[in-house]
Design a protein around this motif. Structure first.
Motif, mmCIF file in Angstrom:
data_model
loop_
_atom_site.group_PDB
_atom_site.id
_atom_site.type_symbol
_atom_site.label_atom_id
_atom_site.label_comp_id
_atom_site.label_asym_id
_atom_site.label_seq_id
_atom_site.Cartn_x
_atom_site.Cartn_y
_atom_site.Cartn_z
ATOM 1 N N PHE A 106 0.747 -1.274 0.014
ATOM 2 C CA PHE A 106 -0.028 0.013 -0.005
ATOM 3 C C PHE A 106 0.829 1.161 0.060
ATOM 4 C CE2 PHE A 106 -3.167 -2.982 1.961
ATOM 5 C CZ PHE A 106 -4.075 -2.842 0.952
ATOM 6 N N ASN A 107 0.498 2.220 -0.520
ATOM 7 C CA ASN A 107 1.088 3.596 -0.740
ATOM 8 C C ASN A 107 2.174 3.414 -1.685
ATOM 9 O OD1 ASN A 107 -1.037 4.732 0.622
ATOM 10 N ND2 ASN A 107 0.067 4.051 2.776
ATOM 11 N N SER A 108 2.293 2.749 -2.593
ATOM 12 C CA SER A 108 3.427 2.489 -3.469
ATOM 13 C C SER A 108 2.834 2.519 -4.904
ATOM 14 C CB SER A 108 4.154 1.299 -3.385
ATOM 15 O OG SER A 108 3.378 0.097 -3.536
ATOM 16 N N VAL A 109 3.474 3.144 -5.844
ATOM 17 C CA VAL A 109 3.287 3.322 -7.221
ATOM 18 C C VAL A 109 2.970 1.851 -7.696
ATOM 19 C CG1 VAL A 109 3.958 3.877 -9.424
ATOM 20 C CG2 VAL A 109 4.484 5.383 -7.651
ATOM 21 N N ALA A 110 2.161 1.338 -8.301
ATOM 22 C CA ALA A 110 1.776 0.002 -8.683
ATOM 23 C C ALA A 110 1.197 -0.168 -9.909
ATOM 24 C CB ALA A 110 1.079 -0.841 -7.454
ATOM 25 N N TRP A 111 0.823 0.799 -10.596
ATOM 26 C CA TRP A 111 0.236 0.850 -12.044
ATOM 27 C C TRP A 111 0.815 2.325 -12.603
ATOM 28 C CZ3 TRP A 111 -2.503 -3.156 -14.052
ATOM 29 C CH2 TRP A 111 -3.222 -2.995 -15.096
ATOM 30 N N PHE A 112 0.756 2.208 -14.050
ATOM 31 C CA PHE A 112 0.778 3.179 -14.806
ATOM 32 C C PHE A 112 -0.234 3.340 -15.901
ATOM 33 C CE2 PHE A 112 3.433 0.098 -17.037
ATOM 34 C CZ PHE A 112 2.908 0.266 -18.638
ATOM 35 N N GLU A 113 -0.677 4.256 -16.541
ATOM 36 C CA GLU A 113 -1.496 4.354 -17.458
ATOM 37 C C GLU A 113 -0.975 5.430 -18.851
ATOM 38 O OE1 GLU A 113 -5.900 3.958 -16.845
ATOM 39 O OE2 GLU A 113 -5.752 6.186 -17.389
ATOM 40 N N ILE A 114 -1.468 5.066 -19.838
ATOM 41 C CA ILE A 114 -0.860 6.031 -21.061
ATOM 42 C C ILE A 114 -2.505 6.365 -21.631
ATOM 43 C CG2 ILE A 114 0.234 6.418 -23.255
ATOM 44 C CD1 ILE A 114 2.310 4.349 -21.990
ATOM 45 N N GLY A 115 -2.836 7.440 -21.848
ATOM 46 C CA GLY A 115 -4.102 7.756 -22.389
ATOM 47 C C GLY A 115 -3.774 8.515 -23.707
ATOM 48 N N THR A 116 -4.153 7.855 -24.845
ATOM 49 C CA THR A 116 -3.716 8.324 -26.219
ATOM 50 C C THR A 116 -5.112 8.394 -27.281
ATOM 51 O OG1 THR A 116 -2.299 7.969 -27.755
ATOM 52 C CG2 THR A 116 -3.130 5.986 -26.657
ATOM 53 N N GLY A 117 -5.077 9.273 -28.141
ATOM 54 C CA GLY A 117 -5.881 9.009 -29.347
ATOM 55 C C GLY A 117 -5.176 8.332 -30.285
ATOM 56 N N GLN A 118 -3.925 7.903 -30.181
ATOM 57 C CA GLN A 118 -3.190 6.972 -31.132
ATOM 58 C C GLN A 118 -2.775 5.629 -30.507
ATOM 59 O OE1 GLN A 118 -0.358 9.171 -33.384
ATOM 60 N NE2 GLN A 118 -1.086 11.039 -32.403
ATOM 61 N N PRO A 119 -3.752 4.565 -30.016
ATOM 62 C CA PRO A 119 -3.250 3.537 -29.430
ATOM 63 C C PRO A 119 -2.610 2.582 -30.184
ATOM 64 C CG PRO A 119 -5.810 3.516 -30.096
ATOM 65 C CD PRO A 119 -5.274 5.023 -30.241
ATOM 66 N N GLN A 120 -2.728 2.356 -31.614
ATOM 67 C CA GLN A 120 -1.995 1.521 -32.155
ATOM 68 C C GLN A 120 -0.468 1.900 -32.057
ATOM 69 O OE1 GLN A 120 -4.776 -0.812 -31.862
ATOM 70 N NE2 GLN A 120 -3.223 -1.587 -33.218
ATOM 71 N N GLU A 121 -0.296 3.126 -32.667
ATOM 72 C CA GLU A 121 1.002 3.586 -32.568
ATOM 73 C C GLU A 121 1.736 3.618 -31.192
ATOM 74 O OE1 GLU A 121 3.434 7.947 -33.379
ATOM 75 O OE2 GLU A 121 1.328 7.575 -34.557
ATOM 76 N N VAL A 122 1.008 3.995 -30.056
ATOM 77 C CA VAL A 122 1.674 3.931 -28.939
ATOM 78 C C VAL A 122 1.875 2.386 -28.543
ATOM 79 C CG1 VAL A 122 0.997 3.950 -26.352
ATOM 80 C CG2 VAL A 122 0.400 5.792 -28.036
ATOM 81 N N LYS A 123 0.983 1.286 -28.716
ATOM 82 C CA LYS A 123 1.178 -0.037 -28.568
ATOM 83 C C LYS A 123 2.339 -0.762 -29.204
ATOM 84 C CE LYS A 123 -2.891 -1.488 -28.963
ATOM 85 N NZ LYS A 123 -4.113 -2.337 -29.220
ATOM 86 N N TYR A 129 -1.806 11.804 -22.337
ATOM 87 C CA TYR A 129 -1.090 11.757 -20.866
ATOM 88 C C TYR A 129 -0.299 10.404 -20.565
ATOM 89 C CZ TYR A 129 -4.791 8.989 -19.123
ATOM 90 O OH TYR A 129 -5.979 8.129 -18.922
ATOM 91 N N ALA A 130 0.451 10.329 -19.688
ATOM 92 C CA ALA A 130 1.192 9.167 -19.052
ATOM 93 C C ALA A 130 1.032 9.398 -17.377
ATOM 94 C CB ALA A 130 2.540 8.984 -19.576
ATOM 95 N N VAL A 131 0.611 8.700 -16.681
ATOM 96 C CA VAL A 131 0.191 8.871 -15.360
ATOM 97 C C VAL A 131 0.571 7.616 -14.470
ATOM 98 C CG1 VAL A 131 -2.227 8.217 -15.661
ATOM 99 C CG2 VAL A 131 -1.249 10.077 -13.825
ATOM 100 N N PHE A 132 0.975 7.759 -13.427
ATOM 101 C CA PHE A 132 1.248 6.791 -12.363
ATOM 102 C C PHE A 132 -0.126 6.645 -11.197
ATOM 103 C CE2 PHE A 132 3.195 10.368 -10.044
ATOM 104 C CZ PHE A 132 2.605 9.983 -8.800
ATOM 105 N N TYR A 133 -0.267 5.332 -11.079
ATOM 106 C CA TYR A 133 -1.185 5.126 -9.947
ATOM 107 C C TYR A 133 -0.593 4.651 -8.426
ATOM 108 C CZ TYR A 133 -5.247 5.698 -13.219
ATOM 109 O OH TYR A 133 -5.869 6.480 -13.944
ATOM 110 N N VAL A 134 -1.174 5.045 -7.608
ATOM 111 C CA VAL A 134 -0.629 4.686 -6.275
ATOM 112 C C VAL A 134 -1.657 3.497 -5.638
ATOM 113 C CG1 VAL A 134 -0.016 5.166 -3.805
ATOM 114 C CG2 VAL A 134 0.767 6.537 -5.867
ATOM 115 N N LEU A 135 -1.287 2.360 -5.082
ATOM 116 C CA LEU A 135 -2.369 1.414 -4.574
ATOM 117 C C LEU A 135 -2.534 1.751 -3.076
ATOM 118 C CD1 LEU A 135 -3.547 -1.676 -4.407
ATOM 119 C CD2 LEU A 135 -1.445 -2.153 -3.629
ATOM 120 N N VAL A 136 -3.879 2.105 -2.959
ATOM 121 C CA VAL A 136 -4.117 2.728 -1.382
ATOM 122 C C VAL A 136 -5.225 1.471 -0.786
ATOM 123 C CG1 VAL A 136 -3.924 4.839 -1.996
ATOM 124 C CG2 VAL A 136 -5.998 4.149 -2.270
#
Length: 126
Positions: free
Chosen positions: A6-23, A70-77
């Motif tokens: 708990f309270n550690s960075v445990a996930w990331f997310e990339i939000g994009t309008g170009q998913p195929q290119e990002v993948k 965007y690119a963002v991190f998520y913290v497990l709580v």
């Protein structure tokens, strides 16, 4: 190997309008594998599985141009609602109120007191 604490960075997310290119980019650069996740109706989401990992540690969200990339991190709580409330008390802002998906994962997106975007999440009890 134990899961994240708990309270550690445990996930990331990339939000994009170009998913195929990002993948394609991250898949070729880091040998990431992508798996379609349908736990949130109306959302096109691809879980990221990194080499050697047994389960996903991130995701690519197809924004369809509805918001800036965007690119963002998520913290497990332990408690998303309580964490959101505490963040507001500390001068943070709620960008997306807590929601729970079909798998029981609860998450929210926040902005810290200096304007940085991040997320928090909790997993359902096993």
């Amino acid at each position: 190997m134990p899961g994240p604490s708990f309270n550690s960075v445990a996930w990331f997310e990339i939000g994009t309008g170009q998913p195929q290119e990002v993948k394609q980019f991250y898949g070729q650069l880091f040998d990431w594998d992508f798996r379609l996740n349908t736990n949130t109706p109306g959302v096109n989401y691809h879980a990221v599985v990194t080499p050697g990992a047994q389960q996903p540690t991130g995701g690519v969200w197809e924004s369809e141009g509805k918001f800036p990339d965007y690119a963002v991190f998520y913290v497990l709580v332990q408690d998303v609602a309580a964490t959101v409330q505490r963040a507001e008390e500390l001068g943070g802002k709620v960008l997306m109120a807590p929601i729970t998906d079909a798998a029981g994962l609860t998450f929210a997106r926040l902005e810290d007191s200096a304007g940085h975007h991040f997320g928090v999440f909790s997993a359902p009890a096993p």
